[in-house]
Design a protein around this motif. Structure first.
Motif, short mmCIF file in Angstrom:
data_model
loop_
_atom_site.label_atom_id
_atom_site.label_comp_id
_atom_site.label_asym_id
_atom_site.label_seq_id
_atom_site.Cartn_x
_atom_site.Cartn_y
_atom_site.Cartn_z
N THR B 17 2.64 1.12 12.23
CA THR B 17 3.43 0.26 11.35
C THR B 17 2.58 -0.22 10.17
O THR B 17 3.04 -0.23 9.02
CB THR B 17 4.02 -0.91 12.15
OG1 THR B 17 4.83 -0.37 13.20
CG2 THR B 17 4.88 -1.80 11.28
N ASP B 40 11.66 1.82 15.22
CA ASP B 40 11.31 1.13 16.46
C ASP B 40 12.42 0.15 16.83
O ASP B 40 12.23 -1.07 16.80
CB ASP B 40 9.96 0.42 16.30
CG ASP B 40 9.22 0.31 17.63
OD1 ASP B 40 9.87 0.53 18.68
OD2 ASP B 40 8.03 0.02 17.61
N ASN B 45 9.17 -4.56 13.75
CA ASN B 45 8.19 -5.45 13.15
C ASN B 45 7.72 -4.98 11.79
O ASN B 45 6.91 -5.63 11.16
CB ASN B 45 7.01 -5.73 14.08
CG ASN B 45 6.41 -4.45 14.63
OD1 ASN B 45 6.50 -3.41 14.00
ND2 ASN B 45 5.82 -4.53 15.80
N ASP B 119 8.68 5.10 10.27
CA ASP B 119 7.74 4.44 11.18
C ASP B 119 8.21 4.68 12.61
O ASP B 119 9.20 4.10 13.05
CB ASP B 119 7.68 2.93 10.86
CG ASP B 119 6.73 2.18 11.78
OD1 ASP B 119 5.87 2.83 12.43
OD2 ASP B 119 6.84 0.94 11.85
#
Ligand SMILES: Nc1ncnc2c1ncn2[C@@H]1O[C@H](COP(=O)(O)OP(=O)(O)OP(=O)(O)O)[C@@H](O)[C@H]1O
Ligand SMILES: [Mg+2]
Lengths: 224, 268
Positions: B17, B40, B45, B119
């Motif tokens: 990330t 994710d 995040n 990601d």
């Protein structure tokens, strides 16, 4: 011309049935498939009930059905009477000397075309050269597995597992130019990395079978 | 044609990330319209690291389910022009992503962006598979330790067999290695693998080496991609990495320990 008839040599697999318990036969087969899913798929197969086993057409049908469900190409049956074979709707193969369990006959090194792999073989990948040799020109990672019915050549670093002669060819050998294998095996006889002389790590080696013992030596220094 | 770049690793917590945010910001700063997509689902995040968590209204899963359109879900970065993020959902699980849904969203993004940075979640399960499936390039993020290298190796195997390019027999996904959390002093003490070791084991092209740096944590606390901290070692290392990706030749810095070099020079 409507058809062409060609004689062709090919590999087929003989599945020896050592018990009349068909469920057990299929269960053990699943065990094999779970460790080597690619080992048998798409291979012509001949069912060979062991001598003295009392087989019925019903039993054969059950096993054949199970085999089909697992993706096998069914060819036929051997070592049963003609009437039984036709009752089970299977082609009967004659003159097929099934290897006896008492004195196993070493299979010859397969003579099919070699399979050449030039991409890295990564952790978790498995490559099986059926019916011939395997030549790998890229690295074989730790956690990868390469197998061949014949010899294995790795012209690069071998960190994973290499199994030659997986159908029983005791003459098969494993050559690699940078030996760091996790496991080397020929015809089922294997050595783990911690059983391999550290002096043979990181160099060109050749492995072969002497009796039941796997031998490894520097390929640059044969004889010594 | 937009290029899809997956940031993947297998092992968790190695810096995917952090790398996605820095890399995306770097591409945008170089003038390329870039979107970073958080795959994710359930553990989002990326928005935190990019400092836009308070601006999330709709997410990736809403778009897939047709509950919002892309423009409603995309968050434009306030510092860097040309940069947007598509946040993941915090409340759904990974099964909320479907292959067709992902394809549709990527096609939509391809109309407005030059680079789509994905990601990936950790692991090699469904979420990671979907993140890599449509990739043109892969940034394989690896820490210099054996288990991370092994997982990256595994992921490289999947990239060469389980992606759309592999299934269609097209040119393979272009693989780039990024070694993160690199600590030359610990390499010197034999506590970590060296970059050379990692490259030898994985045998792919080395795109960048990011040093272990306190700047990373500071940047993520500040909600800012670390590449924007131009004075920091990690920021500079990411800048070099992006430049190399865009075709520039740059030497690898941060491969040796400054202190170590000093003590060597002065017999310390
Ligand atoms: N170069 C670095 N120096 C110091 N710390 C770092 C560095 N890169 C990442 N970290 C730290 O490592 C932790 C994990 O980073 P990050 O969230 O980017 O990893 P991830 O691979 O995305 O994890 P996950 O698999 O959980 O998604 C964070 O606390 C981050 O601050
Ligand atoms: Mg992450």
């Amino acid at each position: 011309m409507a058809i062409e008839i060609k004689g062709r040599m090919g590999t087929f697999m003989v599945l020896r049935m050592l018990t009349a318990d068909t469920a057990e036969v299929l269960r053990q087969l699943d065990g094999h498939l779970s460790t080597a899913p690619d080992l048998l798929s798409g291979v012509p197969l001949v069912l060979a009930p062991a001598d003295g086993l009392s087989v019925t057409a019903e039993m054969l049908r059950k096993v054949v059905l199970g085999l089909k469900e697992r993706g096998f190409l069914q060819v036929g049956v051997t070592n049963v009477s003609e009437s039984l074979a036709s009752a089970a709707d299977l082609g009967l193969m004659r003159n097929l000397a099934a290897p006896s369990r008492e004195k196993p006959v070493a299979a010859a090194v397969a003579a099919g075309p070699a399979q050449v792999v030039s991409q890295p073989v990564r952790s978790g990948q498995q490559i099986y050269a059926r019916g011939g040799d395997l030549v790998v020109t890229a690295p074989v990672s730790a956690g990868a597995e390469i197998m061949a019915d014949g010899h294995i050549h790795v012209y690069n670093t071998l960190r994973g597992r290499a199994l030659a002669g997986v159908q029983g060819a005791t003459e098969a050998r494993i050559f690699c130019t940078d030996q760091r294998a996790e496991l080397l095996a020929i015809a089922g006889h294997y050595l783990l990395s911690d059983q391999i002389d550290p002096a043979l790590s990181g160099i060109s080696t050749m492995a072969w079978l002497k009796g039941d013992l796997l031998q490894i030596q520097s390929a640059l220094n044969p004889g010594g | 044609m937009a290029r899809v770049v997956v940031v993947t690793s297998g092992k968790g917590g190695v810096g995917k990330t952090t790398t996605s945010a820095a890399f995306g910001a770097g591409l945008a700063r170089a003038g390329h319209r870039t979107v970073v997509v958080d795959f994710d689902v359930g553990l989002r995040n990326l928005d935190l690291i990019m400092g836009c968590e308070r601006r999330v209204v709709y997410d990736f899963v809403n778009v897939i389910h047709g509950e919002a359109n892309l423009n409603q879900a995309l968050i434009r970065d306030k510092r860097v022009e040309n940069l947007a993020i598509l946040p993941a959902s915090q409340t759904r699980d990974k099964d909320a992503l479907t292959q067709e849904g992902v394809e549709k969203v990527l096609e939509g993004l391809a109309e407005d962006f030059d680079y789509i940075v994905c990601d990936s979640p950790a692991g090699i399960e469904r979420g990671a598979h979907l993140a890599m499936y449509y990739a043109d390039d892969a940034l394989v993020v690896t820490n210099p330790e054996v288990s991370s290298v092994r997982d990256s190796d595994r992921v490289l195997g999947l990239l060469s067999s389980k992606t759309r390019r592999a299934e269609r027999g097209e040119d393979p996904v272009k693989e780039h290695l990024i070694v993160t959390r690199y600590s030359p002093s610990r390499v010197g003490k034999g506590e970590m693998l060296s970059v050379e070791d990692v490259c030898e084991i994985l045998s792919i092209n080395l795109l960048g080496v990011i040093p272990e740096s306190t700047a990373v944590l500071n940047a993520s606390n500040a909600g800012m991609p670390v590449i924007l901290d131009e004075k920091s070692d990690a920021g500079q290392a990411y800048s070099d990495t992006v430049a190399r990706f865009l075709g520039e030749e740059r030497d690898h810095r941060f491969l040796t320990d400054k202190k170590g070099l000093f003590s060597k020079l002065f017999g310390g």
